[in-house]
Design a protein around this motif. Sequence first.
Motif, PDB file in Angstrom:
ATOM      1  N   SER A 145      32.719  87.908 -22.531  1.00 61.96           N
ATOM      2  CA  SER A 145      32.346  88.269 -21.515  1.00 61.96           C
ATOM      3  C   SER A 145      31.029  89.066 -21.900  1.00 61.96           C
ATOM      4  O   SER A 145      29.925  89.303 -21.084  1.00 61.96           O
ATOM      5  CB  SER A 145      33.278  89.582 -21.163  1.00 61.96           C
ATOM      6  OG  SER A 145      33.359  90.751 -22.065  1.00 61.96           O
ATOM      7  N   THR A 153      36.531  94.958 -25.172  1.00 59.78           N
ATOM      8  CA  THR A 153      36.051  93.947 -24.053  1.00 59.78           C
ATOM      9  C   THR A 153      35.979  92.539 -24.997  1.00 59.78           C
ATOM     10  O   THR A 153      35.751  92.502 -26.263  1.00 59.78           O
ATOM     11  CB  THR A 153      34.595  94.047 -23.398  1.00 59.78           C
ATOM     12  OG1 THR A 153      33.896  94.584 -24.600  1.00 59.78           O
ATOM     13  CG2 THR A 153      34.758  95.128 -22.387  1.00 59.78           C
ATOM     14  N   GLN A 202      28.428  86.729 -21.854  1.00 57.06           N
ATOM     15  CA  GLN A 202      28.051  86.333 -20.466  1.00 57.06           C
ATOM     16  C   GLN A 202      26.944  87.178 -20.109  1.00 57.06           C
ATOM     17  O   GLN A 202      26.112  87.010 -19.516  1.00 57.06           O
ATOM     18  CB  GLN A 202      29.212  86.387 -19.875  1.00 57.06           C
ATOM     19  CG  GLN A 202      29.232  86.204 -18.280  1.00 57.06           C
ATOM     20  CD  GLN A 202      30.478  86.820 -17.528  1.00 57.06           C
ATOM     21  OE1 GLN A 202      31.550  86.751 -18.139  1.00 57.06           O
ATOM     22  NE2 GLN A 202      30.520  87.011 -16.453  1.00 57.06           N
ATOM     23  N   TRP A 203      27.286  88.494 -20.411  1.00 57.78           N
ATOM     24  CA  TRP A 203      26.305  89.584 -20.184  1.00 57.78           C
ATOM     25  C   TRP A 203      24.978  89.378 -20.673  1.00 57.78           C
ATOM     26  O   TRP A 203      24.013  89.408 -20.003  1.00 57.78           O
ATOM     27  CB  TRP A 203      26.864  91.246 -20.249  1.00 57.78           C
ATOM     28  CG  TRP A 203      27.980  91.482 -19.097  1.00 57.78           C
ATOM     29  CD1 TRP A 203      29.144  91.651 -19.583  1.00 57.78           C
ATOM     30  CD2 TRP A 203      27.382  91.687 -17.838  1.00 57.78           C
ATOM     31  NE1 TRP A 203      29.600  91.902 -18.277  1.00 57.78           N
ATOM     32  CE2 TRP A 203      28.767  92.221 -17.249  1.00 57.78           C
ATOM     33  CE3 TRP A 203      26.161  91.819 -17.222  1.00 57.78           C
ATOM     34  CZ2 TRP A 203      28.624  92.689 -15.894  1.00 57.78           C
ATOM     35  CZ3 TRP A 203      26.175  92.485 -15.902  1.00 57.78           C
ATOM     36  CH2 TRP A 203      27.529  92.639 -15.383  1.00 57.78           C
ATOM     37  N   VAL A 238      23.147  86.748 -18.895  1.00 58.54           N
ATOM     38  CA  VAL A 238      22.606  87.316 -17.627  1.00 58.54           C
ATOM     39  C   VAL A 238      21.354  88.238 -17.745  1.00 58.54           C
ATOM     40  O   VAL A 238      20.258  87.962 -16.777  1.00 58.54           O
ATOM     41  CB  VAL A 238      23.719  88.280 -16.743  1.00 58.54           C
ATOM     42  CG1 VAL A 238      23.076  88.937 -15.571  1.00 58.54           C
ATOM     43  CG2 VAL A 238      24.996  87.559 -16.362  1.00 58.54           C
ATOM     44  N   LEU A 239      21.429  89.112 -18.693  1.00 53.84           N
ATOM     45  CA  LEU A 239      20.210  89.768 -19.054  1.00 53.84           C
ATOM     46  C   LEU A 239      18.916  88.916 -19.187  1.00 53.84           C
ATOM     47  O   LEU A 239      17.647  89.041 -18.605  1.00 53.84           O
ATOM     48  CB  LEU A 239      20.292  90.695 -20.264  1.00 53.84           C
ATOM     49  CG  LEU A 239      21.039  92.110 -20.111  1.00 53.84           C
ATOM     50  CD1 LEU A 239      21.315  92.969 -21.446  1.00 53.84           C
ATOM     51  CD2 LEU A 239      20.063  92.905 -19.150  1.00 53.84           C
TER      52      LEU A 239
END
Lengths: 565, 94
Positions: free
Chosen positions: A545, A541, A548-549, A552-553
Amino acid sequence: MTAEFPPGLLLIVGALLVPFLKGTVRSSYMLALPLLGIWQLTMLEAGTFGTMTTFGLEQTHVRVDKLSLLFGYIFYIAATLGSVFAWKINDRMEQTSAVVHVGAAIGAVFAGDLITLFFYWELTAISSAVIIWSRRTDRAYRAGFRYLIVQITSGLLLLSGTAMYANATGSIAFNAIGLDSPGGILILLAFGIKCAFPMLHNWLQDAYPEASATGTVFLSAFATKLAVYALARGYAGTEVLIWIGATMTAFPIFYAVIENDLRRVLAYSLNNQLGFMVAGIGIGTTLAINGAVSHAFAHIIYKALLFMSMGAVLHRVGTVKGSELGGLYKSMPWTTGFCIVGAASISAFPLFSGFVTKSMILTAAAEEGYLIVFLVLLFASAGVFHHSGIKIPFFAFFAHDSGKRPKEAPFNMLLAMGVAAFFCIGIGVYPEPLYALLPFPVDYTPYTMTHVVTTLQLLIFSGLAFAVLQRTGLYPPELKSTVLDFDFSYRWLLPRFARWAVRVGGHAIKRLEAGIDLRIAHFIRVVYRHHGPDGVMARTTTVGSMVQWVIVLLGVYLALYLVWG
Amino acid sequence: MTETLPKNKGPDKKDDKRYWLDDMNNVYKIFWALVVVCALLFVADAFYHKHVVYEFENWFGFFGLFGFTVSFALVLTARELRKLLMRDEDFYDR
């Protein structure tokens, strides 16, 4: 030198000097050593010395009693005869190992404990293998290796048995052991291998005839009689020995009749004579034990004499195959005469040594009620006259004239044979000095009317059978041949079985490999599916990304904090 | 041996001397002498008292007949054993 120097070590240490001497000096030295040994034995008194304690076990290096002294004397006498016979030999390897061999055998009969016995036991094995190798032929080389493997096995059995025995009893003293003691069976097997029990015997016929003319004389006297001594010490009165002994007297004589190599015939008759001793030890009465050990004494001398006479033939002619000899009496009359004395002694003719010793064993067997054993021993007595008494002198010196006219044996060989022949007749005519050496008081008269007449009947009629068989052409001629014996199992079957096992095993392994290959291939395919370039576990990956995650977390975390904080 | 015996001869040198045993008639003489000795030994049983353990030992001429029979059987059995056990001289070396 003090009298308290271990009798065997005298020769083993003495042997260290042998390689550095030359010619007559070396021969004289080799003669002096056993004479010195005999002198030392006359000084020894019954008792023990050289005692020390290691790991809580008491070792006794030297134990002197009537039994060990008897064997000590005869071993030194045999060594003396052998040294004279080998006077002109110039072979460092053979001469050194011969002296070590004699020393080891003597050390073993004086050993007071099983560990010391084991040490000397193995030394006799190694030194005798070197004697065999000293002939330096390919056959001797291979026979020596087979011999060594068997003898080392005997030593290992002795050691294992000793360990079990010591563990259970807390002692390693070498006295009566018996089959019921822990380790008793293993120790009996160890002795049995060296004593050439049936099925364990073949090293003897295999190896002895492959040594040199002089080497075999040394070999024939010690190892097997050491085993007889050990059996007499440890297993007197063990009944199974009676049956083992009776078997040993009977079956080798069939081989002796058809064997062509005359020294191998002598090896078979050696085996047969050991059978008489083993049976006597098994019977175990004082008469039987006296018979067994006195027979060992007489046997060592007449067997050495027979091996010397064949050694002289080998020395002069280059072969001892019955098929190639005959008529040698014409040019070797003295050797012929001495051989006949040896033959008469082994056949137990009255006035010869075997008569006054073997008869004790037969009488004991009869008196103790062993009827079948008695009959087997009678059969074997007739048989031994047949193959050793007649066959050896007949095919070597008489029979059809081979046309060979070798020179008479050298003087030193004749002298050794002459002295041995003197002993054979001397013991036969005047057995009292030998009887006085025996472990138990002797109450036995060999020269009774019954005994003399029945023995002569047995022997002369056996001789008549030989003459009739010769005249009618029924007697099997001497043929160049190998006669299969038990060694067939490990010299022919075992190697072929091993090759077969490797071949069949090889196929099996290939098949197995093929099976394993399939499984491995499957495993690799599964791993490849998950971890291969397109596998689910191998997908990559991008960093973006991931960040980005993380954001988000963190965002979710912040939201939760604000709501409940 | 009653014949005169030669002094040392060179190895494998043929000598033309005739020996007493070279004459087959003398070999036959030995054979028949052996037969006579056996006969004498056989009848010897009649002239003394045997001290034996087993009764069968007292049978007239037992030891002689036993010796002859078992020796004969020994050789014939060994002869048959040859068929089973005899191989070429180089059997193990091949």
